[in-house]
Design an enzyme around this catalytic site. Structure first.
Site, PDB file in Angstrom:
ATOM      1  N   VAL A  40       0.810  -1.223   0.000  1.00  0.00           N
ATOM      2  CA  VAL A  40       0.000   0.000   0.000  1.00  0.00           C
ATOM      3  C   VAL A  40       0.841   1.269   0.000  1.00  0.00           C
ATOM      4  O   VAL A  40       0.297   2.367  -0.149  1.00  0.00           O
ATOM      5  CB  VAL A  40      -0.975   0.030   1.203  1.00  0.00           C
ATOM      6  CG1 VAL A  40      -2.021  -1.059   1.077  1.00  0.00           C
ATOM      7  CG2 VAL A  40      -0.219  -0.087   2.527  1.00  0.00           C
ATOM      8  N   GLY A  41       2.143   1.169   0.160  1.00  0.00           N
ATOM      9  CA  GLY A  41       2.951   2.382   0.159  1.00  0.00           C
ATOM     10  C   GLY A  41       4.427   2.079   0.170  1.00  0.00           C
ATOM     11  O   GLY A  41       4.856   0.994   0.556  1.00  0.00           O
ATOM     12  N   GLY A  43       8.421   4.196   0.776  1.00  0.00           N
ATOM     13  CA  GLY A  43       9.151   5.390   1.162  1.00  0.00           C
ATOM     14  C   GLY A  43      10.603   5.234   0.774  1.00  0.00           C
ATOM     15  O   GLY A  43      10.982   4.280   0.091  1.00  0.00           O
ATOM     16  N   SER A  46      11.557   2.393   3.342  1.00  0.00           N
ATOM     17  CA  SER A  46      10.541   1.489   3.873  1.00  0.00           C
ATOM     18  C   SER A  46       9.531   1.113   2.800  1.00  0.00           C
ATOM     19  O   SER A  46       9.339   1.828   1.817  1.00  0.00           O
ATOM     20  CB  SER A  46       9.795   2.147   5.043  1.00  0.00           C
ATOM     21  OG  SER A  46      10.685   2.589   6.041  1.00  0.00           O
ATOM     22  N   LYS A  62       5.047  -2.134   8.313  1.00  0.00           N
ATOM     23  CA  LYS A  62       6.088  -1.246   7.800  1.00  0.00           C
ATOM     24  C   LYS A  62       7.410  -2.001   7.883  1.00  0.00           C
ATOM     25  O   LYS A  62       7.804  -2.454   8.952  1.00  0.00           O
ATOM     26  CB  LYS A  62       6.145   0.035   8.635  1.00  0.00           C
ATOM     27  CG  LYS A  62       7.241   1.010   8.199  1.00  0.00           C
ATOM     28  CD  LYS A  62       7.196   2.258   9.077  1.00  0.00           C
ATOM     29  CE  LYS A  62       8.279   3.251   8.701  1.00  0.00           C
ATOM     30  NZ  LYS A  62       8.257   4.472   9.544  1.00  0.00           N
ATOM     31  N   ASP A 147       9.706  16.397  13.346  1.00  0.00           N
ATOM     32  CA  ASP A 147       9.259  16.333  11.938  1.00  0.00           C
ATOM     33  C   ASP A 147       7.752  16.536  11.861  1.00  0.00           C
ATOM     34  O   ASP A 147       7.036  15.767  11.215  1.00  0.00           O
ATOM     35  CB  ASP A 147       9.663  15.010  11.302  1.00  0.00           C
ATOM     36  CG  ASP A 147       9.641  15.065   9.775  1.00  0.00           C
ATOM     37  OD1 ASP A 147       9.654  16.193   9.219  1.00  0.00           O
ATOM     38  OD2 ASP A 147       9.606  13.998   9.135  1.00  0.00           O
TER      39      ASP A 147
END
Length: 282
Positions: A40-41, A43, A46, A62, A147
């Site tokens: 689903v994602g 980075g 990751s 993750k 952040d």
């Protein structure tokens, strides 16, 4: 290595497309106790996978390469701080190849996507209150997020806002990284003192929250810039753009959060909540 479930802020937001150099897993990874459904994602370091546990409950895994993974640090922070305004973490583990966190699945997406649809001033203040409440959990524990930005606030199905991503969290007073030219955080939300080598401070999170509040009210951040250096230099020397006249009554609040001198700024998220409480009582 596994640990019991703890509420904490470590969710992986769903991204539309992978970034260059992102970690890739093909075929689907195998994680003990979880049935992986689909990616689903992705980075920079990751990847994220929708999965089900043995009871059929959905979560997000993750994953990072085990070598140099920061996920154990995130798990340690998650074990220290808890709260409904922090994303829940269910599990942590690693093998020779990969480290992983099993996280709460958040179908509401992130605040960045929510802001693209626009928010009213009352909605902005409600979101600010929830964001400050989440950061206050960290600040009361002596920690700094470092952040704060729209994509690190996620939305549950009921619309409630939660704080995510503890990868840069450190104790207040921690000196900056010694690496020349390094920058901790996201340039558009970084506090001036962070650029000048000051130790980590809750006031820097407040500054980033002030940038976010301005963005919610004005539809854009208080500092414009085409290049990284333009954006960073404006944090140091420029006067933030004023809010539109229709939101002028909120300018004093934004000013207290965006003071260039950290000693003149609201010191932490608890102070932001206090000022918001005063506004509500008037």
């Amino acid at each position: 290595m596994h640990a019991a479930a703890v509420p904490a802020s470590l969710a992986w937001r769903v991204l539309a497309a992978p970034r260059s150099g992102a970690a890739r897993l093909d075929p689907s990874p195998r994680v003990p106790g979880w049935r992986v459904l689909r990616e689903v994602g992705t980075g920079r370091r990751s990847s994220a996978w929708l999965a089900c546990d043995a009871q059929g409950r959905e979560g997000v895994l993750k994953l990072q390469p085990a070598a140099g993974s920061t996920l154990h640090h995130e798990w340690q922070v998650a074990s220290r701080v808890q709260g409904e305004s922090l994303v829940r973490v269910h599990d942590y583990g690693r093998n020779e190849a990969w480290a992983w966190l099993a996280l709460e699945y958040l179908p509401g997406g992130d605040l960045a996507a929510r802001l693209r649809r626009g928010v009213t001033p009352p909605e902005a203040l409600a979101l600010l209150r929830q964001a400050a409440a989440a950061l206050a959990v960290l600040h009361r524990a002596g920690l700094v997020h470092r952040d704060v930005k729209p994509s690190n606030f996620l939305l549950r199905a009921d619309g409630s806002l939660v704080l995510a991503d503890f990868g840069l969290v450190v104790p207040a007073g921690t000196p900056p990284a010694a690496r020349a030219g390094s920058l901790t955080g996201t340039p558009r939300y970084v506090a001036p003192e962070q650029l000048q080598g000051a130790p980590a401070s809750p006031a820097a999170d407040v500054y980033a929250l002030g940038v976010l509040l301005h963005e919610m009210l004005a539809g854009q951040p208080p500092f414009a810039g085409e290049t990284l250096m333009e954006i960073l230099s404006q944090h140091l020397v420029a006067t933030p753009a004023r809010l539109p006249a229709a939101h002028a009554q909120l300018q004093p609040l934004v000013d207290r959060m965006l003071a260039r001198d950290a000693h003149c700024r609201l010191p932490d998220a608890e102070a932001v909540l206090g000022l918001l409480g005063q506004r509500c009582s008037k």
